[in-house]
Design a protein around this motif. Structure first.
Motif, PDB file in Angstrom:
ATOM      1  N   SER A 269       1.027  -1.105   0.018  1.00 27.93           N
ATOM      2  CA  SER A 269       0.061   0.066   0.206  1.00 27.93           C
ATOM      3  C   SER A 269       0.856   1.401  -0.169  1.00 27.93           C
ATOM      4  N   GLN A 270       2.146   1.062   0.197  1.00 23.30           N
ATOM      5  CA  GLN A 270       2.987   2.271   0.219  1.00 23.30           C
ATOM      6  C   GLN A 270       3.121   3.007  -1.203  1.00 23.30           C
ATOM      7  N   GLN A 271       2.674   4.185  -1.066  1.00 26.18           N
ATOM      8  CA  GLN A 271       2.623   5.333  -2.375  1.00 26.18           C
ATOM      9  C   GLN A 271       3.785   5.979  -2.657  1.00 26.18           C
ATOM     10  N   LYS A 272       4.658   6.163  -1.622  1.00 21.40           N
ATOM     11  CA  LYS A 272       5.659   6.952  -2.016  1.00 21.40           C
ATOM     12  C   LYS A 272       7.093   6.424  -1.013  1.00 21.40           C
ATOM     13  N   MET A 273       8.196   6.773  -1.446  1.00 19.73           N
ATOM     14  CA  MET A 273       9.539   6.228  -0.513  1.00 19.73           C
ATOM     15  C   MET A 273      10.247   7.527  -0.506  1.00 19.73           C
TER      16      MET A 273
ATOM     17  N   VAL B 176      10.287   9.192  -3.905  1.00 22.11           N
ATOM     18  CA  VAL B 176      10.223   8.362  -5.082  1.00 22.11           C
ATOM     19  C   VAL B 176       8.585   8.045  -5.130  1.00 22.11           C
ATOM     20  N   ASN B 177       7.954   8.295  -6.123  1.00 16.64           N
ATOM     21  CA  ASN B 177       6.664   7.720  -6.246  1.00 16.64           C
ATOM     22  C   ASN B 177       6.539   6.166  -6.660  1.00 16.64           C
ATOM     23  N   LEU B 178       5.708   5.424  -6.074  1.00 20.22           N
ATOM     24  CA  LEU B 178       5.877   4.231  -6.422  1.00 20.22           C
ATOM     25  C   LEU B 178       4.577   3.520  -7.086  1.00 20.22           C
ATOM     26  N   THR B 179       4.764   2.885  -8.236  1.00 22.81           N
ATOM     27  CA  THR B 179       3.887   2.458  -9.090  1.00 22.81           C
ATOM     28  C   THR B 179       4.066   1.162  -9.530  1.00 22.81           C
ATOM     29  N   GLY B 180       3.007   0.255 -10.131  1.00 25.06           N
ATOM     30  CA  GLY B 180       3.297  -1.159 -10.445  1.00 25.06           C
ATOM     31  C   GLY B 180       3.660  -2.042  -9.461  1.00 25.06           C
TER      32      GLY B 180
ATOM     33  N   ASP C  10      10.131   0.021 -15.109  1.00 26.21           N
ATOM     34  CA  ASP C  10       9.293   0.991 -15.149  1.00 26.21           C
ATOM     35  C   ASP C  10      10.210   2.244 -14.454  1.00 26.21           C
ATOM     36  N   VAL C  11      10.248   3.442 -15.164  1.00 22.45           N
ATOM     37  CA  VAL C  11      10.976   4.680 -14.530  1.00 22.45           C
ATOM     38  C   VAL C  11      10.031   5.336 -13.441  1.00 22.45           C
ATOM     39  N   GLN C  12      10.562   5.439 -12.257  1.00 24.79           N
ATOM     40  CA  GLN C  12       9.597   6.156 -11.434  1.00 24.79           C
ATOM     41  C   GLN C  12       9.819   7.460 -11.212  1.00 24.79           C
ATOM     42  N   GLN C  13       8.853   8.349 -10.756  1.00 25.09           N
ATOM     43  CA  GLN C  13       9.113   9.738 -10.805  1.00 25.09           C
ATOM     44  C   GLN C  13       9.931   9.912  -9.334  1.00 25.09           C
ATOM     45  N   VAL C  14      11.182  10.739  -9.546  1.00 27.52           N
ATOM     46  CA  VAL C  14      11.956  10.971  -8.424  1.00 27.52           C
ATOM     47  C   VAL C  14      11.932  12.737  -8.228  1.00 27.52           C
ATOM     48  N   THR C  15      11.499  13.231  -7.075  1.00 27.44           N
ATOM     49  CA  THR C  15      11.352  14.476  -6.758  1.00 27.44           C
ATOM     50  C   THR C  15      12.631  14.909  -5.996  1.00 27.44           C
ATOM     51  N   PHE C  16      13.308  15.853  -6.124  1.00 23.29           N
ATOM     52  CA  PHE C  16      14.546  16.479  -5.309  1.00 23.29           C
ATOM     53  C   PHE C  16      13.939  17.351  -4.339  1.00 23.29           C
ATOM     54  N   LYS C  17      14.015  16.992  -2.966  1.00 28.29           N
ATOM     55  CA  LYS C  17      13.298  17.798  -1.794  1.00 28.29           C
ATOM     56  C   LYS C  17      14.468  18.954  -1.502  1.00 28.29           C
ATOM     57  N   TYR C  18      14.210  20.021  -1.522  1.00 23.62           N
ATOM     58  CA  TYR C  18      15.124  20.853  -0.739  1.00 23.62           C
ATOM     59  C   TYR C  18      14.310  22.141  -0.303  1.00 23.62           C
TER      60      TYR C  18
ATOM     61  N   LYS D 274      23.856  25.737   6.758  1.00 23.13           N
ATOM     62  CA  LYS D 274      23.080  25.418   8.060  1.00 23.13           C
ATOM     63  C   LYS D 274      23.003  23.804   8.346  1.00 23.13           C
ATOM     64  N   MET D 275      23.472  23.501   9.572  1.00 24.34           N
ATOM     65  CA  MET D 275      23.141  22.042   9.768  1.00 24.34           C
ATOM     66  C   MET D 275      21.550  21.996   9.610  1.00 24.34           C
ATOM     67  N   SER D 276      21.066  20.873   9.020  1.00 22.33           N
ATOM     68  CA  SER D 276      19.842  20.270   9.015  1.00 22.33           C
ATOM     69  C   SER D 276      19.416  19.535  10.090  1.00 22.33           C
ATOM     70  N   GLY D 277      18.145  19.189  10.038  1.00 21.53           N
ATOM     71  CA  GLY D 277      17.812  18.243  11.268  1.00 21.53           C
ATOM     72  C   GLY D 277      17.738  17.120  10.624  1.00 21.53           C
ATOM     73  N   ILE D 278      17.908  15.838  11.512  1.00 19.70           N
ATOM     74  CA  ILE D 278      18.084  14.617  10.974  1.00 19.70           C
ATOM     75  C   ILE D 278      16.698  13.918  11.018  1.00 19.70           C
ATOM     76  N   ILE D 279      16.217  13.487   9.947  1.00 17.06           N
ATOM     77  CA  ILE D 279      14.960  12.646   9.674  1.00 17.06           C
ATOM     78  C   ILE D 279      15.179  11.595   9.188  1.00 17.06           C
ATOM     79  N   ARG D 280      14.477  10.601  10.035  1.00 19.48           N
ATOM     80  CA  ARG D 280      14.416   9.119   9.569  1.00 19.48           C
ATOM     81  C   ARG D 280      13.786   8.723   8.218  1.00 19.48           C
ATOM     82  N   SER D 281      14.534   7.949   7.225  1.00 21.66           N
ATOM     83  CA  SER D 281      13.992   7.727   6.185  1.00 21.66           C
ATOM     84  C   SER D 281      12.873   6.386   6.410  1.00 21.66           C
ATOM     85  N   GLU D 282      11.883   6.470   5.590  1.00 22.72           N
ATOM     86  CA  GLU D 282      11.098   5.330   5.382  1.00 22.72           C
ATOM     87  C   GLU D 282      11.780   4.013   4.908  1.00 22.72           C
ATOM     88  N   THR D 283      12.690   4.135   4.160  1.00 22.78           N
ATOM     89  CA  THR D 283      13.502   2.999   3.859  1.00 22.78           C
ATOM     90  C   THR D 283      14.453   2.331   4.751  1.00 22.78           C
ATOM     91  N   LEU D 284      14.536   2.882   5.944  1.00 18.71           N
ATOM     92  CA  LEU D 284      15.355   2.245   7.051  1.00 18.71           C
ATOM     93  C   LEU D 284      14.729   1.050   7.716  1.00 18.71           C
TER      94      LEU D 284
END
Length: 483
Positions: free
Chosen positions: A392-396, A422-426, A457-465, A473-483
């Motif tokens: 059911s995961q739609q994005k990673m 990354v948008n997940l399809t298929g 199939d090529v998935q859509q990848v969005t560069f987040k900044y 400046k130091m950014s906050g640490i955010i846990r990835s869904e892939t871990l």
């Protein structure tokens, strides 16, 4: 990398701290590079650039004038605005690396908006000029724009420049491949190739240093000449905030220290060479100064490095070189400024710090993708495999971290750099083959990412900044869904 069949024209924009300009060429006649030499109705007198200045109305909502006219235009007294011309705003992109007082900006204006407004006005002039030469060329589809940037710009500054270029209507989509970046010293090196080979007899394997003395910054890089006039960047790019507004003993001492360190200390052990074999290539607006040239020759390089090259017109060297880069892609390898990687989870081991042990007996560790100071090809790729949690995961989210260390091991040693979405399809089953192949290209000035599922199939990848966050400046640490 060769231009696609759709591309007809390459435009180079030298967006400078004090002056800006552009040059262009059609790929059918790549040697016929045209440099804009008239601005606001004035031409001649070597007007290859116009001031990087913009003037708004009293409310700072609408642009009243820009470039040369922002400094010379006289308004009728009854209509004269009280707003002052804005300049030096490019320096905001240096973030915390800016070592002196920030240029004036009114409270109602953000520097990114000012950069966007200036680029939009410059872009209008570019489009008008191209129409004069090739009326049938579609700007959004058939033109590649090459933006030159200082050597010390970090990845945040480059990302902001891309966003500003998109908002300024220089590219049709934010992630368009019709926008490329190259550093100012790289562009100058490409433009100087013929002189370096013919006048100084440089050949494959020889090194030369580019000294870019601009109006607001001094940038240095060392390049290696390869076959087919391609270049390898040898040293980590370096730069500092200093320029022609400070022509005094402290500046000369600064430049001597900077060049000395760059020439002697920045070579990796595998690239050490005798300084007699290096050509110092002077360019930039301040590089035209005969005073500067004579002082440099006398004080620093006359005995140690006799080979000094100054282009006939240093002020246009960057623009012309950027056009050539856009047409041919002469840069073969670049040096990474950071060590890049992701975070992985494994079982805690007795040799790991006890305080980093997670309640479930695991630990987060840094998984290196590419190492600082490493030369990477512009076509080199790094591939990693990730697996979604569920059907059911739609994005990673794939988080990337950076560090100046080459031996970083743990989360405490690194900082969050980018979040890739990354948008997940298929995804129709959940087995060992249900993975996302995530590929990064490091060799360009920007990183590019692609993602594919098991069906290719090529998935859509969005560069987040975060454009609102302060640069460097130091950014906050955010846990990835892939871990």
């Amino acid at each position: 990398m060769p231009l696609s069949d759709d591309i007809r024209v390459v435009v180079a924009i030298d967006f400078g701290t004090t002056y800006s300009g552009f040059a262009f060429a059609h790929k059918a006649n790549p040697k016929d590079i045209i440099t804009q030499d008239y601005w606001n109705g004035r031409e001649g007198e070597g007007l290859f650039k116009t001031p990087t200045v913009i003037k708004y109305d009293d409310s700072y909502e609408n642009v009243e004038s820009w470039g040369l006219s922002a400094l010379t235009k006289k308004s009728h007294r009854s209509f004269q605005t009280s707003s002052k011309p804005l300049k030096w705003f490019k320096l905001y992109l240096l973030g915390s690396a800016l070592t002196y007082e920030k240029p004036f900006l009114p409270d109602v204006l953000d520097y990114k908006q000012v950069i966007t407004d200036y680029l939009e006005k410059l872009g209008e002039g570019i489009k008008s000029r191209l129409k004069m030469h090739w009326n049938d060329v579609e700007f959004d589809k058939q033109v590649v724009v090459v933006l030159t940037i200082p050597a010390e710009f970090d990845d945040d500054a480059i990302a902001i420049m891309r966003k500003c270029a998109f908002n300024a209507k220089l590219i049709p989509t934010e992630y368009s491949q019709n926008l490329k970046f190259t550093t100012e010293p790289e562009a100058a090196a490409i433009n100087s190739m013929d002189t370096l080979k013919n006048e100084h007899k440089l050949g494959p394997g020889d090194l030369f240093m580019v000294v870019d003395c601009g109006g607001g910054t001094v940038d240095l890089t060392t390049q290696e000449l390869l076959n087919d006039d391609e270049l390898n960047e040898i040293t980590v790019r370096t730069g500092d905030d200093c320029g022609s507004y400070n022509i005094d003993r402290s500046f000369i001492e600064f430049l001597g220290d900077k060049v000395g360190k760059s020439a002697m200390d920045l070579y990796e052990k595998d690239h050490y060479v005798n300084l007699q074999n290096i050509v110092q290539n002077f360019l930039g607006g301040f590089g035209m100064s005969k005073y500067l040239q004579s002082r440099i020759r006398k004080k620093f390089w006359e005995d140690d490095v006799p080979k000094i090259s100054v282009p006939d017109l240093p002020i246009i060297s960057i623009m012309r070189g950027a056009v050539k880069y856009g047409l041919t892609g002469k840069i073969k390898k670049r040096v990474l400024k950071w060590t890049y990687g992701t975070i992985a989870v494994r079982k805690w081991e007795p040799t790991d710090p006890l305080e980093l042990k997670l309640p479930n007996g695991y630990i987060k560790v840094f998984e290196k993708l590419a190492e600082r100071s490493h030369q990477v090809s512009t076509v080199e790729e790094v591939t990693r495999f990730f697996k979604p949690y569920s059907l059911s995961q739609q994005k990673m989210n794939i988080d990337m971290y950076i560090t100046t260390l080459n031996d970083a091991k743990y989360l405490r040693d690194v900082k969050l750099f980018r979040k890739w979405e990354v948008n997940l399809t298929g995804v129709d089953d959940y087995d060992d083959d249900n993975t996302i192949t995530f590929t990064l290209k490091f060799g360009e000035m920007e990183m590019f990412a692609t993602a594919k599922n098991k069906a290719e199939d090529v998935q859509q990848v969005t560069f987040k900044y975060n454009l609102e966050a302060p640069l460097n400046k130091m950014s906050g640490i955010i846990r990835s869904e892939t871990l």
